[in-house]
Design a protein around this motif. Structure first.
Motif: not given
Lengths: 217, 919
Positions: A27, A30, A34, A46, A49, A87, A209-211, B579-584
């Motif tokens: 997190l 992420r 962000l 936010l 996004i 957050f 994750t992808m990011h 979306d915000i936490s960037g997970q799918i």
């Protein structure tokens, strides 16, 4: 960022929020992404996004991140920017239960989740969701579904409100009125929804994750 | 008293069974004792189908019945074959006691030509028989129908005893009834003439049950637990099949069950047929237990899908058995595995395709609304048969067919058709479920069937139970590593305990080929015991267990709007947080799928008009409104004063006019008529009368009567002559009466005139002032919701309840009833008139008034007064109605919009909700 940094500074966060260290690390990545590597995150961050663009209640959700009530510190008000801790706090409302969670803990989680939802509706933080507040949410909620106009949305909001009123105050006298949904009423009407098993997000433990993948590799 | 009735009913049923049995017995008695197995009957029959028309087809109708009648008819045809029709005449000589001898002769002699059997008797007839007994002519369908009736009566008796069903599940009781019935038949025949044959079961009883399950499947829940369900259904079933088969084989090798001629492959085959949890049994038990929805969907979804799986497994192993052990090598096994997947996925795909087909078809069935619902049944059945034909999984096919089409057909079809589909599906499914259970019981009472082998049977029971538990716990352990919300131990216990076996296993066991599997009877018998054991014992203990373990139960709640709204908020919120936490996660996937579905599938599969009002929340809103309207009407009827509601409905559009009048738009009255049929103006009704609030009941009564009389008079005098025919004509294609444009137009015109006239007089009176004062009163209130004023108590929209309600009331009454009564729809034709001719005719000044009409003037306003008068009563009594009242748009406009715009609002284009109601 990353490994060296992760163990110590996040330990207390982990205790506070119940996330595992790996989840926090993820997190955090992420968060940095962000915020553009800043220490704090603002509404614009936010709002930009791309995946959120289609979400009808985007505003409310983003607002929830900046709401002090969701920080579990019994404060009321609105923040302009939030740091990582805040957050994380907001995110922790969506933690799924585990097998080890006991009944009471689950109940507490449920209340927290409900509280979060309630706060999202109660925009002026006065402890009741008034008709006006509720209408706004419903309107936005239905704004994406095409054919339903504002009028209908209003009508639906009103009907829902009256439903609450009639379930909670079954025998209303003619001179009584229903001021708005209090938290207790809110809890009462959402009894049927298995909040604790639905309002959850999978926070990845390891598999980035992808990011995140970009960051680690 | 009730008990006596029940007893009488039971007696009646028993009597009937006896007579049925004895009938069968007679047929059977002479009917060669040499008959082998019932199956032979079935097949023999089938082949003869060419000649024997009706028996051939009906054989399908329900099967067991056909068991006997097979006996009967088969026999007949047999004798027919043997010699002439005459021969059969003799062997049914015995049948005389239930009929006349002559009838027999004619009936059975010509099983093949049922159409004209009467004309051509076996021999030359000497005289024209006035009536003749033709039992054999109708044997098959008759017995089929009789058996259906008997099964359903059993259900009726069972359901009449609530204190029993609350302890013992219905399915178990039905089986017990089956035992009794079977016992009686056996007592009469000394052999079991009725059994559940696989053909009948798989072709005529099972499909509707599965279609029903698919159609009512909670899709969202199902798909969000899809992974787990598939795991249980596929891996769990394979595990069960393999472990049971292998263990039994092991025990056999160890000598636990004596001398049996069963090889490893046969054991595996048996394992595969006994592995599957049966949806019929599971639903029957779990429906009464009300476990939480996740647990339910797990058990239910699994049972539904693993039926497909088990049939596939069964076929694969069946093929292996036919091949023989030596033929099986790695290639064959791989082929088997491939075939497994092809069959399963092919079946699902087939169902998907058929589902889309149904959806597409219902897009264009607007003109044949009456048979519209039929397409679902026919195409659903076809999907089953097609899959069967291609040797794909028929069960999976029909499940997916139901699941895919549900959303689109519900949107595409008329509301009435949707209701029809729902009810018809339930009737079929429930009906055949009942039949299945009863016949499962009946089948047991057959001496020829029972081959007892203690070791085999007990070990099977044990292994099934144990391996089910092991399988569930192991798979859940794996799944919990990946599941967001882990399944709890208690849930797992219930899942393992819920492994009820049922008719599918029995059907498969009956399908075993005796030539290949020597011990078929033992297997069938074991299967039956397993079925009884699980359905009866586990079924009975399930409820106490659930209570004892304190399994989280589903809250039995009413449909509420706010819950639905919150669910929607949930969904969006979860997606946003992901979306915000960037997970799918799967929320994300679902969102994507929804978007895709919204964009493409709905576009193609749904009527454009249906898409508009399809929104889920709106549907709920609509439904609740309907419900409220209905309870409103009920309440009105209870008070013996429905009249105002009816008037509201009938004149809805006219009142609209009436309202526009008020805003001085009389001349264009017809012009914007077509744009809506919202009874907004019914509010305006209220303007006139609130004076009369203290009016006495009696007066209302009389007033209503007067109006009634007037209306009738009006109709009588001024309608087209032909109307009666329209009213009463029997139509196969339409329900609506009186759609004749001219007539409707006429009614409309006439009513309008009276309305206008009466309105004129009303306008001179107190009405308008009254109205104005009302609005001024309300003025401060309107600011309230926005301004959040301090003294809310006085002015909040919900505060002044009485007042508000009386205002919104009749409006909503009108609106709601507009939505709920078909009548409005019928009148719409009239409402939409933009007929120039009509316009020309319509000139309020030039209206000539018949004298009686003029007299009636004052009382024509009456309904509004009445309505007004009545309404204040209701709010406190009708809890449900309350939401409706404030929810209606008209009220709403009162609350928020300023008074002048209230009137404009009647000119507004219709808000979307109206579209929904009339869809």
């Amino acid at each position: 960022m990353g490994q060296t940094h992760s163990e110590h500074p996040f330990q207390d966060l982990a205790d506070k929020t119940g996330f595992s260290l790996e989840q926090i690390t993820n997190l955090h990545r992420r968060f940095k992404q962000l915020s553009g590597n800043e220490e704090t995150i603002s509404r614009e961050n936010l709002d930009s996004i791309p995946a959120l663009a289609n979400n009808p209640i985007r505003k409310q959700i983003i607002e929830a991140f900046f709401d002090k009530r969701n920080q579990r510190r019994d404060e009321v008000g609105v923040l302009q920017e939030i740091g990582f801790e805040q957050f994380l706090m907001v995110m922790s409302h969506f933690r799924p239960p585990t097998l080890r969670t006991t009944g009471e803990e689950k109940e507490a989680m449920r209340r927290e989740k409900l509280r979060f939802l309630f706060n999202m509706h109660d925009t002026d933080s006065d402890g009741t969701i008034t008709l006006v507040e509720y209408r706004k949410v419903v309107e936005e909620l239905l704004s994406k579904s095409g054919a339903i106009g504002q009028e209908a949305a209003k009508a639906i909001a009103d009907a829902a409100m009256l439903e609450v009123a009639s379930t909670n105050v079954p025998h209303m006298q003619p001179d009584e009125f229903y001021a708005g949904i209090t938290f207790e009423h809110f809890e009462q009407i959402l009894k049927g929804i298995e909040m604790e098993s639905r309002m959850n997000i999978r926070f990845l433990d390891v598999g980035p994750t992808m990011h995140c993948r970009k960051g680690t590799s | 008293m009730a008990a006596m009735w029940r007893f009488a009913l039971l007696l009646f049923v028993l009597l009937m069974i006896f007579s049925g049995a004895s009938l069968a017995g007679e047929a059977r008695g002479e009917d060669s004792q040499a008959t082998g197995t019932r199956d032979d009957h079935g097949t023999g029959h089938g082949t003869e189908g060419g000649t024997e028309h009706d028996s051939g087809t009906d054989h399908g109708g329900t099967g067991h019945g056909s068991g006997t009648d097979h006996g009967g008819t088969d026999h007949v045809s047999g004798s027919d074959h043997g010699g002439t029709g005459h021969g059969s005449g003799t062997d049914h000589g015995n049948g005389t006691d239930h009929g006349s001898g002559t009838g027999h002769g004619s009936g059975d002699s010509h099983g093949d030509s049922h159409g004209d059997s009467h004309g051509e008797h076996g021999g030359p007839i000497t005289t024209l028989p006035i009536v003749s007994w033709k039992w054999h002519h109708v044997t098959t369908p008759y017995l089929v129908a009789l058996w259906i009736l008997v099964s359903w009566l059993c259900k009726l008796i069972i359901e009449a005893n609530h204190h029993v069903t609350s302890v013992i599940p219905e399915s178990a009781l039905l089986i017990c009834f089956g035992f009794i019935l079977g016992g009686m038949i056996w007592g009469a025949d000394k052999v079991q003439t009725f059994t559940l044959t696989p053909t009948v079961f798989f072709f005529y009883l099972l499909p509707q049950i599965i279609l029903d399950a698919g159609y009512f499947m909670p899709n969202k829940l199902f798909f969000s637990n899809m992974g787990a369900i598939l795991t249980y259904a596929v891996i769990g079933t394979c595990w069960n099949a393999a472990s049971v088969g292998l263990s039994l084989w092991g025990c056999h090798m160890g000598g636990a069950m004596g001398d049996l001629d069963i090889g490893l492959l046969q054991y595996l085959l048996f394992g595969s047929l006994i592995a599957a949890v049966d949806p019929v049994a599971v639903i029957a038990v779990f429906e009464e237990v009300h476990v939480n929805e996740v647990l339910f969907i797990m058990v239910f979804g699994e049972s539904l899908l693993n039926d497909g799986v088990t049939v596939v497994l069964f076929n694969v192993f069946d093929a292996f058995v036919s091949l023989g052990g030596s033929q099986i090598d790695a290639v064959e096994i791989i082929k088997g595995i491939i075939s497994f997947f092809v069959v399963a996925f092919g079946g699902s795909l087939m169902g998907f395709v058929f589902g889309l087909l149904i959806s597409l078809l219902t897009r264009c069935t607007k003109n044949i609304q009456i048979i519209e619902p039929g397409f679902i049944f026919v195409l659903g059945y076809l999907s089953y048969l097609t899959a069967e034909m291609l040797s794909l999984s028929a069960i999976l096919s029909i499940v997916f067919c139901g699941m895919c089409c549900q959303k689109y057909i519900n949107a595409n079809m008329d509301e009435k058709s949707v209701t029809t589909v729902r009810y018809a599906l339930k009737v079929f499914a429930n009906g055949s479920e009942t039949i299945i259970f009863v016949f499962l019981g009946i089948s047991a009472i057959d001496k020829g069937l029972w081959v007892w082998n203690t070791g085999f049977i007990l070990l099977t029971l044990l292994f099934i139970f144990v391996y089910r538990i092991i399988g569930v716990f192991f798979l859940t352990w794996i799944l919990n590593k990946y599941r967001l919300v882990p399944l709890e131990i208690i849930d797992q216990v219930i899942m393992s305990y819920g492994g009820l076996r049922g008719a599918v296993a029995y059907g498969l066991a009956m399908m075993l080929d005796e030539k290949k599997i020597k011990e078929k009877n033992l297997m069938v018998c074991t299967t039956l015991i397993v079925v009884y054991f699980t359905v009866i014992l586990q079924g009975i203990t399930m409820k106490p267990l659930v209570n004892w373990l304190k399994v989280k139960k589903a809250a039995v709640t009413e449909l509420t709007l706010i819950e639905k709204l919150q669910s929607k908020v949930f969904d969006h919120m979860l997606v946003a947080i992901e979306d915000i936490s960037g997970q799918i996660g799967h929320n994300y996937m679902r969102d994507k799928w929804n978007n895709f579905e919204e964009k493409w599938m709905s576009g193609i599969l749904m009527k454009p008009s249906a898409r508009k009002s399809r929104d889920y929340v709106f549907n709920v809103f609509h439904q609740l409104n309907l419900k409220d309207a209905m309870s409103y009407v009920k309440e009105g009827e209870r008070r013996g004063s429905l009249e105002f509601v009816r008037n509201d409905t009938a004149y809805i559009d006219f009142k609209k006019k009436f309202g526009e009048d008020f805003s001085e738009v009389i001349p264009n009255v017809g012009a914007d008529m077509s744009d809506d049929h919202v009874p907004v103006s019914s509010i305006l009704r209220d303007n006139v009368p609130s004076v009369s609030l203290e009016m006495h009941d009696q007066d209302i009564q009389s007033m209503r009567e007067t109006e009634d009389i007037n209306t009738h008079h009006l109709l009588q005098q001024h309608l087209y002559k032909g109307r009666k025919q329209h009213r009463h004509r029997y139509s196969r294609t339409h329900f609506e009466v009186n759609k004749d444009e001219n007539e409707v137009q006429e009614i409309f015109q006439r009513t309008m005139r009276t309305r206008l006239e009466s309105f004129k007089s009303a306008k001179m009176g107190v009405g308008p002032q009254k109205k104005i004062t009302k609005h001024s009163k309300k003025d401060p209130q309107q600011k309230m919701p926005n301004g959040k004023s301090t003294d809310r108590s006085k002015n909040h929209p919900y505060g002044d309840e009485d007042f508000e309600f009386s205002e919104g009331d009749s409006a909503s009454g009108g609106e709601a009833s507009g939505g709920s009564f078909p009548m409005t729809v019928t009148y719409r034709a009239g409402a939409g008139i933009e007929n120039p001719a009509f316009m020309a005719d319509f000139d309020p000044t030039g209206v000539q008034m018949p004298p009686w009409l003029a007299e009636a003037d004052s009382s024509t306003v009456a309904p509004s007064q009445m309505a007004q008068l009545r309404l204040p009563w209701t709010p406190s009594n009708l809890r449900h109605l309350a939401p409706l009242r404030l929810s209606t748009r008209s009220t709403d406009s009162f609350l928020v919009v300023d008074p002048p715009s209230t009137q404009e609002s009647s000119d507004d284009p219709p808000p979307p909700p109206r579209d929904g109601t009339h869809m």
